[in-house]
Design a protein around this motif. Structure first.
Motif, PDB file in Angstrom:
ATOM      1  N   ARG A  54      25.263 -19.540 -21.541  1.00  0.00           N
ATOM      2  CA  ARG A  54      24.930 -20.161 -22.825  1.00  0.00           C
ATOM      3  C   ARG A  54      23.774 -21.146 -22.697  1.00  0.00           C
ATOM      4  O   ARG A  54      22.999 -21.326 -23.633  1.00  0.00           O
ATOM      5  CB  ARG A  54      26.141 -20.889 -23.399  1.00  0.00           C
ATOM      6  N   LEU A  55      23.681 -21.799 -21.534  1.00  0.00           N
ATOM      7  CA  LEU A  55      22.608 -22.768 -21.315  1.00  0.00           C
ATOM      8  C   LEU A  55      21.287 -22.104 -20.952  1.00  0.00           C
ATOM      9  O   LEU A  55      20.279 -22.781 -20.797  1.00  0.00           O
ATOM     10  CB  LEU A  55      23.010 -23.755 -20.214  1.00  0.00           C
ATOM     11  N   VAL A  57      20.743 -19.816 -18.237  1.00  0.00           N
ATOM     12  CA  VAL A  57      20.552 -19.328 -16.868  1.00  0.00           C
ATOM     13  C   VAL A  57      20.652 -17.806 -16.934  1.00  0.00           C
ATOM     14  O   VAL A  57      21.658 -17.257 -17.383  1.00  0.00           O
ATOM     15  CB  VAL A  57      21.604 -19.912 -15.902  1.00  0.00           C
ATOM     16  N   VAL A  58      19.586 -17.132 -16.530  1.00  0.00           N
ATOM     17  CA  VAL A  58      19.496 -15.685 -16.727  1.00  0.00           C
ATOM     18  C   VAL A  58      20.556 -14.929 -15.929  1.00  0.00           C
ATOM     19  O   VAL A  58      21.243 -14.067 -16.455  1.00  0.00           O
ATOM     20  CB  VAL A  58      18.080 -15.176 -16.354  1.00  0.00           C
ATOM     21  N   ARG A  59      20.695 -15.237 -14.652  1.00  0.00           N
ATOM     22  CA  ARG A  59      21.673 -14.542 -13.816  1.00  0.00           C
ATOM     23  C   ARG A  59      22.521 -15.558 -13.055  1.00  0.00           C
ATOM     24  O   ARG A  59      22.318 -15.786 -11.876  1.00  0.00           O
ATOM     25  CB  ARG A  59      20.957 -13.618 -12.829  1.00  0.00           C
ATOM     26  N   PRO A  60      23.501 -16.172 -13.749  1.00  0.00           N
ATOM     27  CA  PRO A  60      24.358 -17.125 -13.040  1.00  0.00           C
ATOM     28  C   PRO A  60      25.192 -16.410 -11.986  1.00  0.00           C
ATOM     29  O   PRO A  60      25.448 -15.210 -12.096  1.00  0.00           O
ATOM     30  CB  PRO A  60      25.241 -17.718 -14.137  1.00  0.00           C
ATOM     31  N   PHE A  61      25.587 -17.154 -10.962  1.00  0.00           N
ATOM     32  CA  PHE A  61      26.412 -16.587  -9.898  1.00  0.00           C
ATOM     33  C   PHE A  61      27.703 -16.068 -10.518  1.00  0.00           C
ATOM     34  O   PHE A  61      28.345 -16.755 -11.308  1.00  0.00           O
ATOM     35  CB  PHE A  61      26.696 -17.654  -8.840  1.00  0.00           C
ATOM     36  N   HIS A  62      28.106 -14.858 -10.160  1.00  0.00           N
ATOM     37  CA  HIS A  62      29.219 -14.198 -10.852  1.00  0.00           C
ATOM     38  C   HIS A  62      30.536 -14.934 -10.639  1.00  0.00           C
ATOM     39  O   HIS A  62      30.841 -15.404  -9.551  1.00  0.00           O
ATOM     40  CB  HIS A  62      29.347 -12.748 -10.390  1.00  0.00           C
ATOM     41  N   TRP A  63      31.312 -14.996 -11.699  1.00  0.00           N
ATOM     42  CA  TRP A  63      32.566 -15.734 -11.689  1.00  0.00           C
ATOM     43  C   TRP A  63      33.597 -15.149 -10.733  1.00  0.00           C
ATOM     44  O   TRP A  63      34.492 -15.867 -10.264  1.00  0.00           O
ATOM     45  CB  TRP A  63      33.165 -15.800 -13.095  1.00  0.00           C
ATOM     46  N   ALA A  64      33.522 -13.860 -10.416  1.00  0.00           N
ATOM     47  CA  ALA A  64      34.531 -13.238  -9.550  1.00  0.00           C
ATOM     48  C   ALA A  64      34.530 -13.849  -8.151  1.00  0.00           C
ATOM     49  O   ALA A  64      35.522 -13.750  -7.425  1.00  0.00           O
ATOM     50  CB  ALA A  64      34.311 -11.735  -9.473  1.00  0.00           C
ATOM     51  N   TYR A  72      31.662 -19.442  -3.861  1.00  0.00           N
ATOM     52  CA  TYR A  72      31.234 -19.638  -5.244  1.00  0.00           C
ATOM     53  C   TYR A  72      30.420 -20.926  -5.381  1.00  0.00           C
ATOM     54  O   TYR A  72      29.385 -20.943  -6.046  1.00  0.00           O
ATOM     55  CB  TYR A  72      32.438 -19.683  -6.199  1.00  0.00           C
ATOM     56  N   VAL A  73      30.879 -21.997  -4.759  1.00  0.00           N
ATOM     57  CA  VAL A  73      30.169 -23.277  -4.865  1.00  0.00           C
ATOM     58  C   VAL A  73      28.759 -23.153  -4.297  1.00  0.00           C
ATOM     59  O   VAL A  73      27.780 -23.600  -4.908  1.00  0.00           O
ATOM     60  CB  VAL A  73      30.960 -24.396  -4.155  1.00  0.00           C
ATOM     61  N   VAL A  74      28.627 -22.531  -3.132  1.00  0.00           N
ATOM     62  CA  VAL A  74      27.307 -22.380  -2.514  1.00  0.00           C
ATOM     63  C   VAL A  74      26.415 -21.491  -3.382  1.00  0.00           C
ATOM     64  O   VAL A  74      25.271 -21.841  -3.689  1.00  0.00           O
ATOM     65  CB  VAL A  74      27.427 -21.822  -1.083  1.00  0.00           C
ATOM     66  N   GLY A  75      26.923 -20.331  -3.793  1.00  0.00           N
ATOM     67  CA  GLY A  75      26.126 -19.414  -4.610  1.00  0.00           C
ATOM     68  C   GLY A  75      25.719 -20.010  -5.936  1.00  0.00           C
ATOM     69  O   GLY A  75      24.571 -19.870  -6.380  1.00  0.00           O
ATOM     70  N   ARG A  76      26.632 -20.703  -6.576  1.00  0.00           N
ATOM     71  CA  ARG A  76      26.325 -21.321  -7.868  1.00  0.00           C
ATOM     72  C   ARG A  76      25.249 -22.382  -7.705  1.00  0.00           C
ATOM     73  O   ARG A  76      24.319 -22.478  -8.506  1.00  0.00           O
ATOM     74  CB  ARG A  76      27.583 -21.956  -8.446  1.00  0.00           C
ATOM     75  N   THR A  77      25.362 -23.176  -6.653  1.00  0.00           N
ATOM     76  CA  THR A  77      24.377 -24.228  -6.434  1.00  0.00           C
ATOM     77  C   THR A  77      22.997 -23.643  -6.169  1.00  0.00           C
ATOM     78  O   THR A  77      21.991 -24.136  -6.691  1.00  0.00           O
ATOM     79  CB  THR A  77      24.814 -25.131  -5.262  1.00  0.00           C
ATOM     80  N   VAL A  78      22.937 -22.581  -5.383  1.00  0.00           N
ATOM     81  CA  VAL A  78      21.647 -21.937  -5.094  1.00  0.00           C
ATOM     82  C   VAL A  78      21.025 -21.396  -6.375  1.00  0.00           C
ATOM     83  O   VAL A  78      19.841 -21.597  -6.655  1.00  0.00           O
ATOM     84  CB  VAL A  78      21.818 -20.821  -4.044  1.00  0.00           C
ATOM     85  N   VAL A  79      21.822 -20.716  -7.204  1.00  0.00           N
ATOM     86  CA  VAL A  79      21.314 -20.139  -8.451  1.00  0.00           C
ATOM     87  C   VAL A  79      20.845 -21.237  -9.396  1.00  0.00           C
ATOM     88  O   VAL A  79      19.762 -21.137  -9.991  1.00  0.00           O
ATOM     89  CB  VAL A  79      22.394 -19.253  -9.118  1.00  0.00           C
ATOM     90  N   VAL A  80      21.622 -22.291  -9.542  1.00  0.00           N
ATOM     91  CA  VAL A  80      21.249 -23.366 -10.464  1.00  0.00           C
ATOM     92  C   VAL A  80      20.017 -24.101  -9.953  1.00  0.00           C
ATOM     93  O   VAL A  80      19.146 -24.485 -10.730  1.00  0.00           O
ATOM     94  CB  VAL A  80      22.435 -24.325 -10.698  1.00  0.00           C
ATOM     95  N   ARG A  81      19.887 -24.289  -8.641  1.00  0.00           N
ATOM     96  CA  ARG A  81      18.689 -24.959  -8.103  1.00  0.00           C
ATOM     97  C   ARG A  81      17.435 -24.129  -8.362  1.00  0.00           C
ATOM     98  O   ARG A  81      16.354 -24.684  -8.538  1.00  0.00           O
ATOM     99  CB  ARG A  81      18.848 -25.240  -6.617  1.00  0.00           C
ATOM    100  N   LYS A  82      17.561 -22.796  -8.379  1.00  0.00           N
ATOM    101  CA  LYS A  82      16.402 -21.957  -8.708  1.00  0.00           C
ATOM    102  C   LYS A  82      16.055 -22.079 -10.185  1.00  0.00           C
ATOM    103  O   LYS A  82      14.896 -22.108 -10.563  1.00  0.00           O
ATOM    104  CB  LYS A  82      16.671 -20.490  -8.360  1.00  0.00           C
ATOM    105  N   ALA A  83      17.089 -22.133 -11.029  1.00  0.00           N
ATOM    106  CA  ALA A  83      16.859 -22.210 -12.469  1.00  0.00           C
ATOM    107  C   ALA A  83      16.420 -23.598 -12.916  1.00  0.00           C
ATOM    108  O   ALA A  83      15.638 -23.733 -13.858  1.00  0.00           O
ATOM    109  CB  ALA A  83      18.129 -21.803 -13.219  1.00  0.00           C
ATOM    110  N   VAL A  84      16.925 -24.626 -12.254  1.00  0.00           N
ATOM    111  CA  VAL A  84      16.616 -26.005 -12.608  1.00  0.00           C
ATOM    112  C   VAL A  84      16.121 -26.712 -11.348  1.00  0.00           C
ATOM    113  O   VAL A  84      16.914 -27.302 -10.616  1.00  0.00           O
ATOM    114  CB  VAL A  84      17.863 -26.727 -13.172  1.00  0.00           C
ATOM    115  N   PRO A  85      14.823 -26.643 -11.080  1.00  0.00           N
ATOM    116  CA  PRO A  85      14.294 -27.294  -9.863  1.00  0.00           C
ATOM    117  C   PRO A  85      14.614 -28.785  -9.845  1.00  0.00           C
ATOM    118  O   PRO A  85      14.574 -29.461 -10.872  1.00  0.00           O
ATOM    119  CB  PRO A  85      12.790 -27.055  -9.963  1.00  0.00           C
TER     120      PRO A  85
END
Length: 109
Positions: A54-55, A57-64, A72-85
């Motif tokens: 909703r915010l 992020v084109v491809r957020p780390f998958h919830w599964a 999940y924490v590592v993947g989510r952080t990596v994805v968000v750092r790419k989307a929000v430098p």
């Protein structure tokens, strides 16, 4: 002598319960805590995934990956750092710290 059927055979040939296969109260408590914790982790990962979409992020780390919370924490952080430098890595540091504390308490360090 032990068999594969969950019981032992005594010297007189009688079937005896195998104490290694019985559940203790501790086993039931751990299972009673672990299952809801895992379920809550997956639900929170799904809600987080949905919010990131909703915010924008084109491809957020998958919830599964919530079934494996540290990944999940590592993947989510990596994805968000790419989307929000410039975003924080505090979440990874907290996860690593909690993992170290958990291992230390489990092994009596």
């Amino acid at each position: 002598m032990k068999t594969l059927h969950g019981y032992a055979i005594g010297l007189d040939g009688a079937q005896l319960a195998d104490p290694d296969l019985e559940l203790s109260l501790g086993d039931l408590i751990v299972g009673g805590v672990a299952l809801p914790t895992c379920a809550a982790s997956v639900v929170m990962a799904y809600l987080d995934w949905r919010r990131l979409k909703r915010l924008g992020v084109v491809r957020p780390f998958h919830w599964a990956w919530g079934f494996l919370p540290n990944i999940y924490v590592v993947g989510r952080t990596v994805v968000v750092r790419k989307a929000v430098p410039g975003s924080s890595i505090a979440l990874i540091m907290i996860a690593i710290g909690l993992s170290i504390v958990s291992v230390a308490t489990n092994y009596g360090l």
